[in-house]
Motif scaffolding. Structure first.
Motif, short mmCIF file in Angstrom:
data_model
loop_
_atom_site.label_atom_id
_atom_site.label_comp_id
_atom_site.label_asym_id
_atom_site.label_seq_id
_atom_site.Cartn_x
_atom_site.Cartn_y
_atom_site.Cartn_z
N THR A 62 0.79 -1.23 0.00
CA THR A 62 0.00 0.00 0.00
C THR A 62 0.83 1.28 0.00
O THR A 62 0.29 2.36 -0.24
N ASP A 100 -7.57 16.03 -0.01
CA ASP A 100 -8.00 14.73 -0.50
C ASP A 100 -8.43 13.87 0.68
O ASP A 100 -7.62 13.54 1.55
N THR A 115 -9.86 10.38 2.38
CA THR A 115 -9.83 8.93 2.17
C THR A 115 -10.47 8.24 3.36
O THR A 115 -10.13 8.53 4.51
N VAL A 146 -10.73 0.97 0.75
CA VAL A 146 -10.47 2.41 0.71
C VAL A 146 -11.48 3.12 -0.19
O VAL A 146 -11.74 2.68 -1.32
N THR A 165 -11.51 6.34 -2.07
CA THR A 165 -10.45 7.25 -2.49
C THR A 165 -10.92 8.70 -2.57
O THR A 165 -12.13 8.97 -2.56
N ASP A 173 -13.28 9.06 -5.37
CA ASP A 173 -14.59 8.53 -5.01
C ASP A 173 -15.40 9.57 -4.23
O ASP A 173 -16.60 9.73 -4.47
N GLY A 187 -15.61 2.20 0.53
CA GLY A 187 -14.85 2.05 -0.71
C GLY A 187 -14.68 0.62 -1.18
O GLY A 187 -15.43 -0.28 -0.83
N THR A 243 -8.59 -2.99 -1.33
CA THR A 243 -7.28 -2.60 -1.84
C THR A 243 -6.76 -3.70 -2.75
O THR A 243 -7.27 -4.82 -2.75
#
Length: 497
Positions: free
Chosen positions: A167, A279, A281, A295, A297, A300, A320, A323
């Motif tokens: 990740t 941003d 998350t 996640v 994002t 998203d 989300g 991953t």
């Protein structure tokens, strides 16, 4: 390996800052190796930490790794009795303890104690690299269960490294990047923050305890670029920004991740409006999965907010997609995979997934699947929506609370004949505690009296927000209390109000 790579490539870069103290990555390695020598000489089998955030955190994590023994961070918010019960389970151990918590620890055989400052500043010693088996236990985390006795979740080196390398890009952080760490060290998010920041070679700015104005000041003063918060924290940050007499600006903040509980839709929408440059998350994970497995994002988030399609806009309330390092399935009560939009139990599989407990052993299926005991569903595009927890643990502000421990206290009241605690929705904390109580015939007790008892014996986060008196509690034919029915009763009361 993670620290060696960071120290070799960016040794002079600042690794951690807290309360005016700072260490470079080269210094963290040096101090961790010196501490590891002390651990080897002591002959202990565990390294425990009972302290708030600070430079001791990365030093302790990596010292345990160099010494080849498990790192065991303890929840300093537990009662004295609870802390000492956990220490009994990890002897022989060396306990690194903050000065304010030393009085909470009973002296006992096979427990060595050392202050955090003394541990971080262990004397110079010749460190020799020794082989550490990737399959050996790196971290042991005590996690609450419905019985009240914490389970000891085991994470092996290979689980944690699989998560990090899957990740995080090595050295991806710019020299000026800084992450603000406020999650406690005994939470998997606190451990993953250290490991992921080290691999990215990012400066960690640590707050000993969370407070919204202090968080905002640290973000401004330290020019923070990244942060992780639980939903409750984000709600308080927003309130502080909106109530401030002066305009609060966070010009360097570019990425904010959140998780650890259900995020109210109104809260994230307000946050995105207040911080349009950030941003956001949403990260969903568990202790047993070495942290994040799904996640939502930043893209998203933006697409959901801008869409007129309710199916797309609804995703702002999801966690989300899986991953790239894991697979996620939803299964029914018979263990069969269900179709999109159908609710069921969430299962996860991947190299980072441990699903292992010290007393219980591995709970993975033969083909590697782990049952999270969370309920949810996947939409047509693979977005995961959470619907609650099968094991009845109450998640308040990212903290797991066992109903059993509260029930044990309340049942000790002479007027209480029976009691069951469940989760109810709470806008600020995600979930709160509610209690259904049956009194002894002819006895009486007030709501305030029972709340005071829990507050005295446990702490404020365990105090039932709502208490309702009942003639009896619902049980099934096997004598198990039907918490689902009780939760529905409380939900009906809220709707009626």
């Amino acid at each position: 390996m993670l620290l060696d790579m960071a120290a070799d490539a960016f040794g002079e870069r600042t690794a951690v800052v807290c309360g005016g103290r700072s260490l470079t990555y080269a210094e963290v390695r040096q101090k961790a190796q010196r501490a590891a020598v002390k651990l080897r000489e002591s002959g202990v089998e565990y390294l425990a930490l009972l302290d708030v955030n600070g430079p001791v955190l990365p030093v302790a994590i990596f010292a345990a790794g160099y010494a080849g023994i498990p790192y065991v961070p303890l929840n300093y918010r537990l009662t004295r009795e609870e802390i000492n019960a956990l220490l009994e389970r990890i002897a022989p151990a060396l306990l690194v303890v903050g000065d304010e918590f030393r009085a909470q620890v009973d002296k006992r055989d096979e427990l060595l104690m050392i202050s955090s400052d003394e541990f971080v500043n262990a004397p110079a010693a010749a460190f020799e690299e020794e082989f550490v088996d990737p399959e050996s236990v790196a971290v042991q985390l005590f996690t609450s269960g419905t019985t009240g006795k914490p389970k000891a979740a085991l994470l092996r080196h290979e689980n944690l490294v699989s998560y990090i390398v899957g990740t995080v890009e090595f050295g991806a952080a710019a020299e000026e990047d800084a992450v603000l760490v406020t999650v406690p060290p005994y939470h998997i998010a606190g451990i993953s923050a250290v490991l992921s920041s080290t691999y990215a070679c990012r400066r960690m700015v640590q707050l000993e305890n969370f407070e919204a104005t202090a968080w905002l000041k640290a973000a401004q003063d330290e020019m923070v670029t990244n942060a992780f918060v639980v939903p409750t924290m984000l709600g308080r940050i927003i309130e502080s920004m909106e109530n401030s007499r002066e305009t609060v600006e966070l010009p360097r903040l570019k990425a904010l991740a959140y998780g650890g509980g259900k995020m109210p839709r109104a809260t994230i929408e307000r946050a995105m409006q207040l911080m349009p440059q950030v941003d956001f998350t949403n990260a969903y994970g568990l202790t047993e999965t070495s942290s994040t497995v799904a996640v939502l994002t930043p893209d998203d988030h933006r697409l959901a907010m801008a869409s007129d399609d309710e199916a797309v806009r609804k995703r702002i309330a999801s966690v989300g997609k899986a991953t790239g390092a894991v697979e996620i399935e939803i299964r029914d009560e018979q263990g069969q995979t269900v179709a999109a939009q159908q609710p069921g139990m969430i299962f996860v599989r991947g190299g980072q997934v441990s699903g292992e407990y010290k007393e219980q052993g591995s709970t993975l299926s033969e083909d590697g699947w782990f049952c999270t005991k969370d309920l949810g569903y996947l939409d047509d595009d693979g977005y995961l929506f959470l619907e609650g927890r099968e094991d009845d643990v109450i998640v308040r502000g990212g903290e797991n609370i066992s109903p059993g421990e509260i029930e044990d206290v309340m049942i000790s009241h002479p007027a209480v004949a029976d009691v069951a605690c469940v989760a109810i929705a709470d806008e600020q904390w995600g979930e709160a505690v509610a209690a259904a109580v049956v009194l002894q015939p002819g006895a009486s007790a007030s709501v305030e009296e029972l709340q005071a008892l829990v507050r005295e014996r446990l702490r404020s986060s365990r105090v039932p927000q709502r208490i309702e008196f009942r003639d009896e509690l619902p049980y099934n034919e096997l004598g198990k209390v039907l918490r689902r029915v009780i939760r529905q009763d409380f939900a009906s009361l809220v709707e009626a109000a």
